[in-house]
Design an enzyme around this catalytic site. Structure first.
Site, mmCIF file in Angstrom:
data_model
loop_
_atom_site.group_PDB
_atom_site.id
_atom_site.type_symbol
_atom_site.label_atom_id
_atom_site.label_comp_id
_atom_site.label_asym_id
_atom_site.label_seq_id
_atom_site.Cartn_x
_atom_site.Cartn_y
_atom_site.Cartn_z
ATOM 1 N N GLU A 516 0.797 -1.221 0.000
ATOM 2 C CA GLU A 516 0.000 0.000 0.000
ATOM 3 C C GLU A 516 0.835 1.279 0.000
ATOM 4 O O GLU A 516 0.331 2.357 0.305
ATOM 5 C CB GLU A 516 -0.992 -0.001 1.178
ATOM 6 N N GLU A 582 -6.629 -6.865 -2.010
ATOM 7 C CA GLU A 582 -7.080 -7.307 -0.693
ATOM 8 C C GLU A 582 -8.590 -7.193 -0.606
ATOM 9 O O GLU A 582 -9.136 -6.097 -0.702
ATOM 10 C CB GLU A 582 -6.455 -6.465 0.433
#
Length: 906
Positions: A516, A582
């Site tokens: 991320e 995710e």
């Protein structure tokens, strides 16, 4: 050089080593049970190492270590590494292992995975680093023969260390970095009588971070080049020693004058290939580094053999130098190609590589296992995301996020094999290794090569610690955190080293800069533009896990999710990110799983209405099942809660993968579940628990991810087919039926159809029929796909709520009279036949397990080709179990409307 080969029996012995453990569930035994579990796996690792390493002129130093805290050692390393120095009072050490695993093994701390025990272990932030700074010592016998060189290898120490051998300091400067391997020539340091003492002082990371402050604690753990989760995360409590220790293998290697190291094998498979039939040639490119530590120039031949062809090259290495040598390219005719799971087989070639001085005496050799395949990526302009191609064919990615096999770094090949096999059994084709953990071990990749799981390997960054978001509980501001780690050069050196360690594995498909967030610019550009092109150059580099270059974010938000339980329709109608890195999260295990780590007095079901969760459940990161249990009836107790949670688990993950697959190549090129395994006793994000006991998530996902699959879209009310393979499937009979709660069968329709390869397609609109059928009390929708021999090739049974969303019919189902027959083949396989007589209800949601006949405790792991099985009236189903046990076993079966049965295995 040591040149040992084995005949059939040792090989059979190695291959037969499987993880087998009997689990106690009483709270007073839980700590001992965990120690027994990992002690047994460690014993297996020792046996495997003894065979596999010696076959390559290496052996592992994995027994006989002792250790002592720095506070108890009053002499320098030069003195205590003298073979005659008495190490009185030192305790046995676990190596490979951490300080905490050693303390646990010696009964000095309670099992941190059980209950609230982790709170009873001092945290390094409070104690100071010296509390977990330890000396490790090992006596071993070795000396160099004539023209032999001896090398000492450390595959991983966390975090910094100094190494001493026989009174001499081995490393000129203190070694730093969790992931950077160490390699020392010790030929001249060995004792003449062969009796040697190795001593290593291991210091924790610096800083260790304050663990009481959210994801990665206060964030400062990321100032090191190490893993970040050890300071705590939303799925784990902090690891008290931050995993300080000699956590990976220590080996001794013997070579001749020249050491062959870091071999590199690249396979090129041009064109678009089919799985079956003759293949056009593939190209094989091999290179290696040759080190000559002697004072003389050495000339010799570097060569390898593959599929009967030998490629060789004469090389001269100057004194005290290392050269990189590329061998001539080999053309491999009609290669056996490696494919991801669900698309084709995973054949592996053995490539022996050696260097012989003057073309005669072998100085060193290595063996590389090769999967011949080529991985490419291309931009899908329709979905606006990357799509992955293997051997020229596009592959729809169905993946799982992986943290680490064990939070305390207790790794074994057997455990890796079991976990990756579970992922294969989920019908996944990819695992992403999350950036807050580590670069996975070669044994992990060997299992992925074997089972056909592609891998995305993150480097060691996370948005949480490395500054993506404003976070007032972090110690440093975002600008400071954005430049973590403190030593960029160490990060890049470690990255280059780890690339060399794992780059030969067929399963390794992609590199990712971080979780991320990208690494700082200088690290990012060095990785992307210099290091990876030089050391690999064959794989896609993603700058960070939810980057626009992977999956263009036109929706806003973080680029991943949703997390937690979703209404089933969400996965079909809500368009999310086109290559979602995710999505998911729940995964409470069944009651037997809960009893392994939750004390009896804390086995209290969460109450959504009262908003109450027991403290131990909360400590183990319970994520709410909220209103999703109630439609099955309010949970009476923890056992009833866990039972109903399995229905939610199965339904959730079947729907997730069916929903994403239904929009294959239209909305999506892939999805990766957050997450599929737990390295700790957490109550979220797992298809099996950390003791390797499966739950219903695994089998819902296995069903929804099947390569050829029939399914029901609850939004459109449409029966669909999904074909992930490359070839058209013809003459498939789609059979659609309903069963009411009493077991009455109604044929809705049956029709022949075909479906092209790599396609999801609508076929039968049945919404009005289904809605009318289920309105009063719900029921079952049965979808089956039959081939022309009337074999069932896809089987899907949905339980449907009534018009109010309640499973009112399920709550009053009559008992089913399920009969069970077992047949064992004596080789660890059991065939179980479940028969449900006609004129009765569906025998619904039956959980199979193997147990000890005396204690009734489960044997783990066991691999099922299906579980949580429902059997229609008048139907038989066969389930195959695979396990390793030489002891008597018994089968247990328990269902929603089937009393628990124990059946002898004959």
């Amino acid at each position: 050089m040591l040149d040992l080969t084995f005949g059939a029996h040792p090989t059979m012995f190695r291959n037969s080593l499987q993880l087998r453990i009997f689990h106690t569930v009483s709270p007073e035994r839980a700590g001992a049970d965990t120690r027994m579990f990992f002690k047994y796996t460690r014993f297996l690792l020792l046996l495997v190492s003894a065979f596999s390493l010696r076959a390559q002129s290496q052996y592992e130093l994995n027994t006989g270590w002792t250790c002592a805290p720095i506070r108890d050692v009053k002499v320098a390393g030069t003195e205590l590494s003298q073979p005659g120095y008495a190490l009185s009072g030192w305790m046995p050490a676990v190596v490979p292992g951490t300080v905490l695993t050693t303390l646990l093994e010696n009964g000095k701390v309670p099992d941190p995975f059980y209950g609230m025990n982790n709170e009873r272990i001092p945290d390094i932030y409070d104690t100071g680093r010296d509390y977990y700074t330890y000396w490790f010592a090992k006596d071993f016998t070795e000396k160099a023969g004539r023209n032999e060189e001896v090398w000492l290898h450390f595959r991983g120490i966390n975090y910094s260390c100094d190494v001493f051998l026989n009174g001499q300091k081995v490393n000129a400067q203190t070694h730093k970095g969790m992931f950077l391997r160490q390699r020392y020539r010790i030929t001249d340091l060995l004792a003449k009588d062969g009796k040697n003492r190795l001593a290593v002082i291991v210091h924790p990371p610096d800083p260790v971070g304050n663990a009481e402050r959210g994801q990665g604690g206060d964030g400062t753990i990321a100032r090191n080049v190490s893993h970040q989760y050890v300071a705590g995360w939303d799925w784990i409590q902090p690891i008290r020693d931050r995993n300080t220790g000699i956590w990976d293998k220590v080996t001794i290697e013997k070579t001749g004058a020249v050491d062959l190291k870091n071999p590199h094998v690249v396979t090129r498979v041009p064109g678009v290939r089919k799985v079956k039939g003759p293949q056009a040639p593939a190209q094989i490119q091999v290179s290696a580094e040759l080190e000559n530590p002697t004072g003389k120039t050495v000339t010799g031949t570097l060569q390898y053999t593959l599929d009967g062809q030998t490629i060789a090259k004469e090389v001269t290495i100057a004194a005290n130098s290392t050269v990189a040598v590329a061998l001539p390219e080999l053309t491999l005719p009609n290669p056996h190609l490696w494919w991801p799971h669900g698309y084709g087989p995973q054949p592996l070639y053995t490539l022996p590589l050696s260097f012989a001085v003057d073309g005669k005496k072998v100085s060193d050799r290595d063996t590389v296992t090769v999967g011949v395949r080529e991985i490419q990526t291309e931009w899908n302009t329709h979905t606006r995301s990357k799509q992955v191609l293997v051997n020229g064919q596009k592959v729809f990615i169905k993946g799982g996020n992986w943290i680490i096999s064990d939070a305390m770094l207790r790794f074994t090949p057997e455990r890796y094999d079991a976990e990756i096999r579970f992922h294969r059994d989920m019908n996944l084709n990819l695992i992403r290794i999350w950036g807050g953990a580590l670069s996975e071990r070669p044994e992990f990749y060997q299992a992925c090569d074997k089972y056909g799981l592609l891998v995305i390997q993150d480097f060691w960054m996370s948005g949480d610690c490395n500054g993506r978001w404003l976070d007032p509980i972090k110690k440093d501001d975002q600008w400071t955190r954005r430049q973590y780690p403190d030593d960029h050069g160490l990060f890049l050196t470690s990255a280059a080293d780890q690339i060399k360690l794992i780059r030969n594995h067929a399963s390794l498909a992609m590199w990712c800069g971080g979780n991320e967030i990208t690494p700082p610019e200088d690290i990012l550009l060095s990785l992307r533009d210099s290091i990876l092109p030089a050391l690999d150059g064959t794989r896609w580099f993603i700058d960070y896990s939810n980057s626009d270059s992977m999956s263009f974010n036109s929706i806003g938000g973080n680029g991943d999710g949703p997390y937690g339980i979703q209404p089933i329709n969400t996965f079909w109608e809500h368009r999310t990110f086109p290559f979602n890195s995710e999505v998911g999260s729940v995964g409470v295990g069944d009651y037997e799983s809960l009893t392994r780590f939750i004390p009896e007095q804390n086995l209290i079901a969460p109450d959504f209405e009262k908003r109450t969760v027991d403290s131990v459940w909360d400590y183990h990161k319970y994520i709410g099942y909220d209103q999703y249990i109630a439609p099955y009836g309010k949970a009476k107790d923890a056992q009833d809660f866990a039972r109903k949670a399995q229905l939610v688990n199965y339904d959730q993950y079947r729907a997730l993968m069916e929903g994403f697959s239904s929009h294959m190549w239209d909305w999506y090129t892939g999805t990766i579940i957050w997450k599929t395994q737990n390295p700790w006793t957490a109550l979220r994000g797992q298809m099996y628990d950390c003791y390797l006991d499966v739950n219903a998530c695994l089998y819902g996902l296995r069903n929804g991810s099947a390569p050829l699959h029939i399914m029901y879209d609850p939004v459109q009310g449409m029966v669909m087919l999904v074909n992930n393979g490359f070839e058209t499937k013809r003459d498939l009979m789609m059979v659609v039926k309903t069963y009411d709660l009493a077991g009455k069968e109604t044929l809705v329709t049956q029709v022949f159809n075909e479906i092209q390869g790599s396609t999801a397609k609508n076929f039968l609109p049945i919404k009005s029929t289904v809605d009318a059928f289920r309105a009063k009390e719900g029921g079952f929708l049965s979808l089956q796909l039959l081939d022309t021999d009337q074999n069932v090739v896809s089987d899907n049974l949905y339980w449907l709520p009534d018009s109010t969303g309640q499973y009112s019919g399920l709550q009053k189902m009559k008992k089913a009279s399920l009969s069970i027959a077992t047949k064992a083949d004596g080789k660890g396989k059991i065939e179980v036949t479940l028969s449900n007589p006609a004129n009765g209800p569906v025998a619904f949601f039956n959980r199979l397990a193997l147990v000890d006949p005396k204690t009734k405790e489960r044997i783990l792991p066991v691999f099922f080709d299906d579980n949580y099985v429902s059997v229609r009236p008048g139907e038989q189903k066969t389930v195959t179990l695979d396990y390793t046990s030489s002891d008597p076993v018994e089968l247990s079966v328990e269902g929603w409307n089937v009393q628990k049965l124990y059946v002898p295995v004959r």
